[in-house]
Design a protein around this motif. Sequence first.
Motif, PDB file in Angstrom:
ATOM      1  N   UNK A 135      -8.658   0.799 -14.512  1.00 33.12           N
ATOM      2  CA  UNK A 135      -9.609   1.137 -13.359  1.00 33.12           C
ATOM      3  C   UNK A 135      -9.712   2.698 -13.590  1.00 33.12           C
ATOM      4  N   UNK A 136     -10.990   2.945 -13.289  1.00 32.55           N
ATOM      5  CA  UNK A 136     -11.479   4.500 -13.374  1.00 32.55           C
ATOM      6  C   UNK A 136     -11.066   5.040 -11.954  1.00 32.55           C
ATOM      7  N   UNK A 137     -10.556   6.357 -12.070  1.00 33.55           N
ATOM      8  CA  UNK A 137     -10.045   7.007 -10.779  1.00 33.55           C
ATOM      9  C   UNK A 137     -11.056   8.133 -10.650  1.00 33.55           C
ATOM     10  N   UNK A 138     -11.607   8.235  -9.338  1.00 31.66           N
ATOM     11  CA  UNK A 138     -12.801   9.089  -9.184  1.00 31.66           C
ATOM     12  C   UNK A 138     -12.009  10.368  -8.173  1.00 31.66           C
ATOM     13  N   UNK A 139     -11.629  11.463  -8.451  1.00 28.79           N
ATOM     14  CA  UNK A 139     -11.031  12.479  -7.607  1.00 28.79           C
ATOM     15  C   UNK A 139     -11.711  13.697  -7.922  1.00 28.79           C
ATOM     16  N   UNK A 140     -12.042  14.474  -6.990  1.00 32.47           N
ATOM     17  CA  UNK A 140     -12.560  15.574  -7.438  1.00 32.47           C
ATOM     18  C   UNK A 140     -12.141  16.723  -8.370  1.00 32.47           C
ATOM     19  N   UNK A 141     -10.512  16.687  -8.276  1.00 30.59           N
ATOM     20  CA  UNK A 141      -9.808  17.390  -9.243  1.00 30.59           C
ATOM     21  C   UNK A 141     -10.002  17.196 -10.584  1.00 30.59           C
TER      22      UNK A 141
ATOM     23  N   UNK B 216       1.324   9.591  -1.831  1.00 25.90           N
ATOM     24  CA  UNK B 216       1.014   8.193  -2.032  1.00 25.90           C
ATOM     25  C   UNK B 216      -0.059   7.502  -1.023  1.00 25.90           C
ATOM     26  N   UNK B 217       0.278   7.981   0.301  1.00 27.35           N
ATOM     27  CA  UNK B 217      -0.644   7.486   1.344  1.00 27.35           C
ATOM     28  C   UNK B 217      -2.090   7.984   1.180  1.00 27.35           C
TER      29      UNK B 217
ATOM     30  N   UNK C 184      -5.654   6.055   0.297  1.00 20.64           N
ATOM     31  CA  UNK C 184      -7.071   6.142   0.937  1.00 20.64           C
ATOM     32  C   UNK C 184      -8.030   6.493  -0.022  1.00 20.64           C
ATOM     33  N   UNK C 185      -7.682   7.362  -1.022  1.00 21.37           N
ATOM     34  CA  UNK C 185      -8.957   7.854  -1.673  1.00 21.37           C
ATOM     35  C   UNK C 185      -9.453   6.806  -2.891  1.00 21.37           C
ATOM     36  N   UNK C 186      -8.248   6.255  -3.319  1.00 16.11           N
ATOM     37  CA  UNK C 186      -8.883   5.304  -4.589  1.00 16.11           C
ATOM     38  C   UNK C 186      -8.497   3.874  -4.395  1.00 16.11           C
ATOM     39  N   UNK C 187      -8.014   3.485  -3.122  1.00 17.28           N
ATOM     40  CA  UNK C 187      -7.668   2.158  -2.865  1.00 17.28           C
ATOM     41  C   UNK C 187      -6.626   1.383  -3.782  1.00 17.28           C
ATOM     42  N   UNK C 188      -5.929   2.382  -4.587  1.00 22.68           N
ATOM     43  CA  UNK C 188      -4.678   1.953  -5.712  1.00 22.68           C
ATOM     44  C   UNK C 188      -3.431   2.328  -4.983  1.00 22.68           C
TER      45      UNK C 188
ATOM     46  N   UNK D 299      11.529   9.841   8.532  1.00 27.81           N
ATOM     47  CA  UNK D 299      10.641  10.245   7.749  1.00 27.81           C
ATOM     48  C   UNK D 299       9.241   9.357   8.014  1.00 27.81           C
ATOM     49  N   UNK D 300       8.231   9.828   7.469  1.00 32.08           N
ATOM     50  CA  UNK D 300       6.883   9.233   7.685  1.00 32.08           C
ATOM     51  C   UNK D 300       7.048   7.805   6.780  1.00 32.08           C
ATOM     52  N   UNK D 301       6.201   6.715   7.156  1.00 33.12           N
ATOM     53  CA  UNK D 301       6.332   5.602   6.308  1.00 33.12           C
ATOM     54  C   UNK D 301       5.086   5.511   5.586  1.00 33.12           C
ATOM     55  N   UNK D 302       5.335   4.601   4.417  1.00 37.03           N
ATOM     56  CA  UNK D 302       4.245   4.286   3.758  1.00 37.03           C
ATOM     57  C   UNK D 302       3.213   3.353   4.140  1.00 37.03           C
ATOM     58  N   UNK D 303       2.008   3.583   3.969  1.00 36.98           N
ATOM     59  CA  UNK D 303       1.011   2.758   4.639  1.00 36.98           C
ATOM     60  C   UNK D 303       1.173   1.334   3.679  1.00 36.98           C
ATOM     61  N   UNK D 304       0.934   0.153   4.468  1.00 35.20           N
ATOM     62  CA  UNK D 304       1.077  -0.814   3.810  1.00 35.20           C
ATOM     63  C   UNK D 304      -0.550  -1.554   3.566  1.00 35.20           C
TER      64      UNK D 304
END
Length: 301
Positions: A6-12, A235-236, A240-244, A296-301
Amino acid sequence: MSIPNQNVDLPILKEKGVTLHIKREDTIHPFISGNKYRKLKYNLIEAKKLGYGTLLTFGGAFSNHIAAAAYAGNTSGIKTIGVVRGEELAEQWQENPTLQLAKEHGMHFHFVSRSTYRKKNTIGFLNDLKESFGECYILPEGGTNELAVKGCEEILTSEDAQFDIVSCCVGTGGTLAGLINSAQSHQTVLGFPALKGDFLKEDILKFVQNENWNLISDYHFGGYAKVDERLIEFINAFKKETEIPLDPIYTGKMLFGILDMIKKGVFEQGTRILAIHTGGLQGIEGMNLVLKKKNLPLLDL
Ligand SMILES: *Cc1c(COP(=O)(O)O)cnc(C)c1O
């Protein structure tokens, strides 16, 4: 089985002129995800061929290997025994989602103290286990042996030759060894250890001949199963940005590391990176229980 990238598309990535693809081995199966499927495949075939009715293996409370071995054993008609680190779990395993899952798939647990667990590769301890449980097909911690490495040599396909860098996270190093053996000579394989320690390099050298690889030891976040707020937020946000989805013990640390290295300009323009998503998503639920206790904050499911 060849799994799509899967191609990852991020500005960086655009900014630095590199590409990042992720091989979604996490999609192989919800329980026997990613590299654990690869590592168990030839071992189960061998156990059956040799006529063993029981597979005995080792792991900690959150071990993806324990969950996968239980499930795979159940579907292949082989009984499983898990030698689990931590005597206290004998009273508390019901609260642990990984062990619950293993139990549902018929695994018998043998809980041992941390000091006993450390002897897991000694002849004496293995003989004691044989005396208690009879003849078993014994698979070491994390499922790593020659046959596991052979299974992991099937992760890369001929189309993956287009990449310059192949990366994966490292527990025992079996998966990395398989990638090293199957990578092309123009490729560099980078392993991101999820734990502290200098023993890994020697362990990996037992299984490989090629020299086109390196361990990147800066992203273990304090050690095995240690996490902090920065990692959880990463991770969260990545999801959000890649749906991975990434797991907090292995793949989250590797992707944090790769993106940090990209930011720092470690890879030259035009570099094509393939990161292997080895799975581990079943561990998120258990980690959230730990995070909750620590406020601590939780990981989004
Ligand atoms: C077990 C595991 C690893 C580590 O694999 P090794 O072959 O032991 O290095 C990496 N990622 C995930 C998700 C795992 O479950």
